[in-house]
Design a protein around this motif. Structure first.
Motif, PDB file in Angstrom:
ATOM      1  N   UNK A 170      -5.333   5.118  -5.734  1.00  0.00           N
ATOM      2  CA  UNK A 170      -6.314   4.244  -5.091  1.00  0.00           C
ATOM      3  C   UNK A 170      -7.449   3.891  -6.044  1.00  0.00           C
ATOM      4  N   UNK A 171      -7.883   4.844  -6.837  1.00  0.00           N
ATOM      5  CA  UNK A 171      -8.952   4.606  -7.806  1.00  0.00           C
ATOM      6  C   UNK A 171      -8.517   3.556  -8.815  1.00  0.00           C
ATOM      7  N   UNK A 172      -7.289   3.676  -9.312  1.00  0.00           N
ATOM      8  CA  UNK A 172      -6.776   2.723 -10.296  1.00  0.00           C
ATOM      9  C   UNK A 172      -6.606   1.336  -9.702  1.00  0.00           C
ATOM     10  N   UNK A 173      -6.234   1.262  -8.421  1.00  0.00           N
ATOM     11  CA  UNK A 173      -6.010  -0.052  -7.802  1.00  0.00           C
ATOM     12  C   UNK A 173      -7.326  -0.788  -7.523  1.00  0.00           C
ATOM     13  N   UNK A 174      -8.444  -0.037  -7.482  1.00  0.00           N
ATOM     14  CA  UNK A 174      -9.746  -0.658  -7.230  1.00  0.00           C
ATOM     15  C   UNK A 174     -10.427  -1.156  -8.488  1.00  0.00           C
ATOM     16  N   UNK A 175      -9.955  -0.709  -9.650  1.00  0.00           N
ATOM     17  CA  UNK A 175     -10.587  -1.126 -10.898  1.00  0.00           C
ATOM     18  C   UNK A 175     -10.276  -2.584 -11.167  1.00  0.00           C
ATOM     19  N   UNK A 176     -11.289  -3.328 -11.600  1.00  0.00           N
ATOM     20  CA  UNK A 176     -11.036  -4.726 -11.935  1.00  0.00           C
ATOM     21  C   UNK A 176     -10.155  -4.819 -13.195  1.00  0.00           C
ATOM     22  N   UNK A 177      -9.303  -5.835 -13.223  1.00  0.00           N
ATOM     23  CA  UNK A 177      -8.446  -6.048 -14.396  1.00  0.00           C
ATOM     24  C   UNK A 177      -9.299  -6.373 -15.601  1.00  0.00           C
ATOM     25  N   UNK A 178      -8.958  -5.804 -16.742  1.00  0.00           N
ATOM     26  CA  UNK A 178      -9.741  -6.062 -17.973  1.00  0.00           C
ATOM     27  C   UNK A 178      -9.178  -7.193 -18.757  1.00  0.00           C
TER      28      UNK A 178
END
Length: 178
Positions: A170-178
């Protein structure tokens, strides 16, 4: 960025499909272990080989460590694998190895709880590691209690791995794409 990510780098991404597949695996295995009454799970066949190898490896360090070496091997091998994959920043591999580490506690606890009853079938010389160790340490009368606590730690650890994998995904899915 967390302190760990600053030190070791970011975790490698896990696709949603992979995360769902791994979570399904862990939940199914958790249920399988929960309903199993034999006390010996399919993964324990692999653990048994590592356990017996641990006796040989630790035989260089004296009798007591040799007896304890089977259990140490069962715990050290998945722990070293988890550490390796932590350095590689592989989320699913760390989760698997950590889950495997804690799964070992289920049978270790069963084995400990059998120290007085001596009912489990054994491999090798027929000596019961935990009867010997608990006898040396003068705690043989607590075999059931120690075994139960060990199993409980295994269940809690496996559950924590499942929760960590959900949180990490869930944490990874919330990060904005770089």
């Amino acid at each position: 960025m967390t302190l760990l990510e600053a030190q070791f780098g970011p975790w490698k991404p896990v696709s949603r499909a992979a995360a769902i597949g791994w979570l399904a695996f862990y939940i199914i295995f958790f249920l399988y272990a929960g309903f199993d009454r034999s006390g010996f799970l399919i993964l324990d066949y692999v653990n048994l080989i590592i356990h017996e190898g641990g006796h040989f490896f630790f035989s260089w360090f004296g009798y007591t460590i040799m007896i304890l070496g089977g259990t140490l091997g069962e715990l050290i091998v998945p722990l070293l694998c988890a550490i390796y994959f932590f350095w590689q920043r592989e989320v699913t591999a760390v989760a698997f190895c950590t889950f495997w580490f804690f799964e070992n506690f289920l049978y270790i606890g069963t084995y400990m709880a059998d120290a007085r009853a001596l009912a489990l079938p054994l491999v090798g010389s027929g000596d019961h590691d935990w009867e010997i160790l608990f006898g040396q340490w003068r705690v043989l009368q607590y075999d059931q209690r120690i075994g139960g606590i060990t199993r409980d730690l295994g269940w809690l650890g496996m559950l924590a791995v499942i929760v960590w994998l959900v949180w990490r995904t869930n944490l990874a899915s919330r990060k904005p794409a770089s």
